[in-house]
Write a protein that holds these residues in place. Structure first.
Motif, PDB file in Angstrom:
ATOM      1  N   HIS A 139       0.850  -1.058   0.126  1.00 36.29           N
ATOM      2  CA  HIS A 139       0.037   0.201  -0.106  1.00 36.29           C
ATOM      3  C   HIS A 139       0.774   1.248   0.050  1.00 36.29           C
ATOM      4  O   HIS A 139       0.374   2.339  -0.791  1.00 36.29           O
ATOM      5  N   GLY A 169       2.148   1.757  -3.618  1.00 34.09           N
ATOM      6  CA  GLY A 169       0.899   1.918  -4.376  1.00 34.09           C
ATOM      7  C   GLY A 169       0.587   3.512  -4.118  1.00 34.09           C
ATOM      8  O   GLY A 169       0.273   4.315  -5.111  1.00 34.09           O
ATOM      9  N   ASP A 170       0.453   3.915  -2.868  1.00 35.28           N
ATOM     10  CA  ASP A 170       0.106   5.301  -2.737  1.00 35.28           C
ATOM     11  C   ASP A 170       1.230   6.226  -3.342  1.00 35.28           C
ATOM     12  O   ASP A 170       0.957   7.201  -3.912  1.00 35.28           O
ATOM     13  N   GLU A 215       0.958   6.343  -7.412  1.00 37.58           N
ATOM     14  CA  GLU A 215      -0.154   6.360  -7.873  1.00 37.58           C
ATOM     15  C   GLU A 215      -0.088   7.679  -8.951  1.00 37.58           C
ATOM     16  O   GLU A 215      -0.348   7.591 -10.142  1.00 37.58           O
ATOM     17  N   SER A 216       0.581   8.572  -8.488  1.00 38.25           N
ATOM     18  CA  SER A 216       0.531   9.825  -9.334  1.00 38.25           C
ATOM     19  C   SER A 216       1.530   9.732 -10.627  1.00 38.25           C
ATOM     20  O   SER A 216       1.409  10.035 -11.655  1.00 38.25           O
ATOM     21  N   LYS A 265      -2.173   5.619 -12.272  1.00 41.26           N
ATOM     22  CA  LYS A 265      -3.139   4.663 -11.784  1.00 41.26           C
ATOM     23  C   LYS A 265      -2.844   4.055 -10.795  1.00 41.26           C
ATOM     24  O   LYS A 265      -1.947   4.082  -9.981  1.00 41.26           O
ATOM     25  N   PRO A 266      -4.071   3.751  -9.879  1.00 42.06           N
ATOM     26  CA  PRO A 266      -3.925   3.186  -8.494  1.00 42.06           C
ATOM     27  C   PRO A 266      -3.578   1.803  -8.585  1.00 42.06           C
ATOM     28  O   PRO A 266      -3.740   1.011  -9.316  1.00 42.06           O
TER      29      PRO A 266
END
Length: 187
Positions: A107, A110-111, A114-115, A119-120
């Protein structure tokens, strides 16, 4: 264009006996096109796909930052499972025991990315070590989920890999990112 992913490398010696046993019992080489090279064994954290040079640089930075916020942790491999139809699954893998630190790292990455990736990260995360994929025939290969005595290792880094589908091994480490070196383990 080169594709990339972030992963936890898995030493072949740790899982060799379980892979050999599963390969023989389920005749994986007879029924699957791809049996990973021993040096390609890993647990994927995030697949990035193709990256521009500037995206690759940002991914490097963010993985480095995430590593400074991650303590080394124990990880246990505890079974054989699959994705797809049980009579002929598309992927056979070694399963990873649920691990809050690994999920937290997934996580966090991923966080942070993401930008950059636009995409998440997928909401569902099933950490696993692929041992066979891409069926080459329609012969039933009944595989049942099974558990074994956990094989435990200490995870002290994550690696950014590039993919070269025409090579063996297919995955080349671009950079490794060491975690905070002390383990928060209550043994």
């Amino acid at each position: 264009m080169t594709h990339y992913f972030a992963a936890i490398p898995i030493p072949f010696e740790l899982v060799k006996e379980k892979i050999t046993d599963s390969s023989h019992r389920f005749e994986l080489t007879a029924h699957y096109k791809i049996i990973p090279h021993p040096d390609d064994l890993h647990i994927t954290l995030l697949f990035f796909g193709a990256l521009t040079p500037s995206q690759l640089e940002l991914v490097h930075q963010e993985m480095g930052e995430a590593a400074t916020k991650t303590y080394g942790f124990p990880l246990s491999i505890n079974g054989v499972s699959f994705f797809g139809n049980p009579s002929g699954p598309r992927v056979v893998y070694l399963s990873v025991q649920e691990n809050p630190q690994l999920t937290e790292l997934y996580h966090l990455l991923g966080d942070r990315l993401e930008s950059i990736l636009q995409k998440p990260a997928p909401a569902a995360y099933t950490p696993h070590i692929t041992i066979a994929k891409k069926r080459k025939d329609a012969v039933p290969v009944p595989i049942q989920q099974e558990y074994f005595e956990p094989l435990t290792m200490k995870v002290s880094e994550m690696v950014l890999y590039s993919i070269d589908p025409s090579s063996s091994p297919k995955y080349s480490p671009v950079n490794s990112f060491s975690f905070v070196d002390s383990f928060r383990i209550d043994d």
